[in-house]
Scaffold this motif. Structure first.
Motif, PDB file in Angstrom:
ATOM      1  N   LEU A  32      39.225  44.941  46.970  1.00 27.39           N
ATOM      2  CA  LEU A  32      39.833  44.279  45.805  1.00 27.39           C
ATOM      3  C   LEU A  32      41.234  43.762  46.134  1.00 27.39           C
ATOM      4  N   HIS A  43      42.490  39.807  48.261  1.00 31.20           N
ATOM      5  CA  HIS A  43      41.208  39.088  48.287  1.00 31.20           C
ATOM      6  C   HIS A  43      41.413  37.774  47.540  1.00 31.20           C
ATOM      7  N   LEU A  87      39.060  36.719  44.710  1.00 35.06           N
ATOM      8  CA  LEU A  87      39.229  37.502  43.480  1.00 35.06           C
ATOM      9  C   LEU A  87      40.504  37.076  42.748  1.00 35.06           C
ATOM     10  N   SER A 104      35.281  51.335  42.283  1.00 35.69           N
ATOM     11  CA  SER A 104      36.602  50.738  42.015  1.00 35.69           C
ATOM     12  C   SER A 104      36.513  49.703  40.902  1.00 35.69           C
ATOM     13  N   ILE A 105      35.445  48.917  40.906  1.00 35.51           N
ATOM     14  CA  ILE A 105      35.278  47.894  39.863  1.00 35.51           C
ATOM     15  C   ILE A 105      35.001  48.574  38.520  1.00 35.51           C
ATOM     16  N   VAL A 140      45.851  43.851  44.083  1.00 37.11           N
ATOM     17  CA  VAL A 140      44.698  43.586  43.202  1.00 37.11           C
ATOM     18  C   VAL A 140      45.246  42.878  41.952  1.00 37.11           C
TER      19      VAL A 140
END
Ligand SMILES: Cc1cc2nc3c(=O)[nH]c(=O)nc-3n(C[C@H](O)[C@H](O)[C@H](O)COP(=O)(O)OP(=O)(O)OC[C@H]3O[C@@H](n4cnc5c(N)ncnc54)[C@H](O)[C@@H]3O)c2cc1C
Length: 461
Positions: free
Chosen positions: A14, A17, A20, A63-64, A157
């Motif tokens: 995450l 990235h 993302l 994690s998500i 993130v």
């Protein structure tokens, strides 16, 4: 707002990235991973890396989920699956650029996809010579890459708003059968912690040891390297993060030997973009005519650590037990297969592909072609590694004791070539051919045979 679908591939993290981050800035995010055995065909993921992938996806899903989202799992040909999912969600698709030949096919088949950087330190096509050409030799390429370094600092993130994906079908990871059962050969993999958290922990641990990297990296008996390669191969940490954490820890000057190795990883991406069949075809024409030997028994002995050369057997057993092998020993074992045994490098490359948790198409092909002498930037063929000399020079005695316990009682100076050990071998209770194999080839004879074979390949017997 339009849903933004992030298509994870071998970039299972995450943090830092770019796909993302871009998706999060544009709208609510959905996330998908597709296990695609079709597009890579013969280069579909090997068994050891599937073990890793199972745990890495478990970690990413968790994690998500902790952030309120859901990782959608699908299996099949990735491009059409992603295209259909995007249509179902009414989503725009983001992914990172990967350099394996099949990665571009996946994207081309997925319809409208926005690609982002993040797999290499710099885009391979941005490192060009003065005349605008691509490099094929590492050192000038590395000098040119350094002009762009350091890479951008890693980004955290992003704030994420998730799209509601609860009605979207998702596979059950445990149904993908990626963990071995009959038999379960993964007992020796317990030192690894796949996933982004494990990658960060290993990087932190290595940062404490990184000042000793240059002195220790060639010594298989000590933990002198980062062992970050499987985490980098599956993209659980970005190369930019590895660069900055280590450069910050010890300074860019001291870190240079490590950063240069990260450079080899980028260089492999640069090579497979120019030679997509690098895993199958030698770069140098002479090697298309190389008189390899068809030797199934010899190949079996090599694979299973039964050649009678302790350093070779230690490496092959470490690979089988842990899914990883020290770089120095990769070179020694690979050289032994292709030069002492005259077995086609592609057999070794395939075995590594199936057994390595860090299997990487570009780095693996580059490693094998470098050893064989058939790559664009290779060790010359007539540089034949002497396994006994290498073993002694790089202090491999303790490494051999660990992986070839039959020889554990031999003193350091005799363990590399037990057939010369004489009385200590008898005292250790080891009978060659019974407790440990006698060497399957004689080094000097094998060396002469390899040079002769090379002369034949070049048309000069
Ligand atoms: C025959 C052969 C096959 C190989 N197959 C692979 C492979 O499938 N996957 C793979 O990642 N590496 C491969 N390598 C390269 C190298 O052996 C491993 O990257 C290294 O041993 C990984 O250990 P480490 O993370 O402790 O490396 P470190 O010494 O800590 O190096 C840091 C990082 O740089 C990269 N790196 C280091 N050396 C190389 C190299 N020679 N080529 C490309 N990248 C490098 C890796 O990502 C590694 O994690 C192969 C080498 C040989 C000789």
């Amino acid at each position: 707002m339009t849903i933004q679908l992030v298509w994870f591939r071998n970039d299972l993290r995450l943090a830092d990235h770019a796909a993302l981050i871009a998706a999060a800035a544009r709208g609510p995010v959905a996330a998908v991973y597709v296990l695609d055995d079709e597009t890579p065909a013969a280069w579909r993921m090997g068994a050891a890396q599937r073990w890793w992938l199972h745990h890495s996806l478990t970690s990413l899903s968790r994690s998500i989920a902790e952030r309120g989202g859901q990782l959608i799992l699908r299996r099949g040909r990735a491009g059409p699956i992603v295209q259909a999912l995007a249509a179902e969600l009414g989503a725009e698709v983001h992914t990172l650029i990967h350099h394996e030949p099949w990665a571009a096919v996946q994207v081309a088949e997925a319809g409208a996809v926005t690609e982002h950087l993040g797999v290499t330190l710099a885009p391979p096509e941005s490192v060009l010579s003065g005349t605008g050409g691509r490099y094929r030799i590492f050192t000038p390429w590395w000098k040119k890459l350094l002009e762009q370094m350091p890479p951008p600092r890693p980004r955290p993130v992003p704030e994420l708003r998730w799209a509601d994906a609860s009605a979207i079908a998702s596979d059950d990871l445990s149904q993908w059968g990626m963990l071995p059962t009959t038999p379960d050969w993964s007992g020796g993999f317990s030192d690894w912690q796949p996933g982004e958290i494990g990658a960060a922990a290993r990087l932190t641990d290595f940062a404490r040891r990184a000042a000793r990297y240059d002195a220790a990296r060639n010594l298989p008996s000590v933990e002198g390297t980062s062992r970050l390669s499987p985490h980098l191969a599956l993209g659980e940490v970005s190369p930019n993060t590895a660069w900055h954490v280590i450069a910050d820890a010890v300074g860019e000057g001291v870190a240079e030997p490590y950063l240069r190795e990260l450079g080899w990883r980028d260089f492999a991406a640069n090579i497979i973009e120019q030679f997509p069949d690098h895993g199958d075809a030698p770069n140098r024409d002479a090697f298309n005519h190389f008189p390899f030997i068809d030797d199934p028994a010899g190949l079996h002995a090599w694979r299973h650590g039964q050649t009678g050369y302790p350093i070779v057997d230690a490496g092959m057993r470490q690979l089988w037990a842990t899914g990883w092998m020290h770089n120095r020993v990769r070179m020694i074992t690979a050289s032994f297969l292709v030069k002492h045994q005259l077995i086609d490098w592609r057999h070794g490359e395939r075995w590594f592909w199936d057994c390595l948790v860090d299997a990487d198409y570009g780095s693996n092909a580059q490693g094998w072609q470098w050893v064989m002498g058939s790559g664009v930037d290779s060790s010359p063929f007539n540089r034949i590694f002497a396994p006994i000399g290498q073993s002694a020079k790089f202090d491999a005695a303790d490494y051999i004791r660990r992986w070839v316990p039959e020889l554990a009682k031999l003193p350091d100076d005799l363990i590399h070539a037990p057939w010369d050990a004489g009385v200590p071998l008898i005292r250790a209770g080891v009978k060659l051919g019974r407790d440990y194999p006698a060497p399957i080839v004689n080094h000097e004879a094998a060396r002469a045979r390899a040079l002769q074979a090379f002369a034949v390949a070049r048309g000069r017997p």
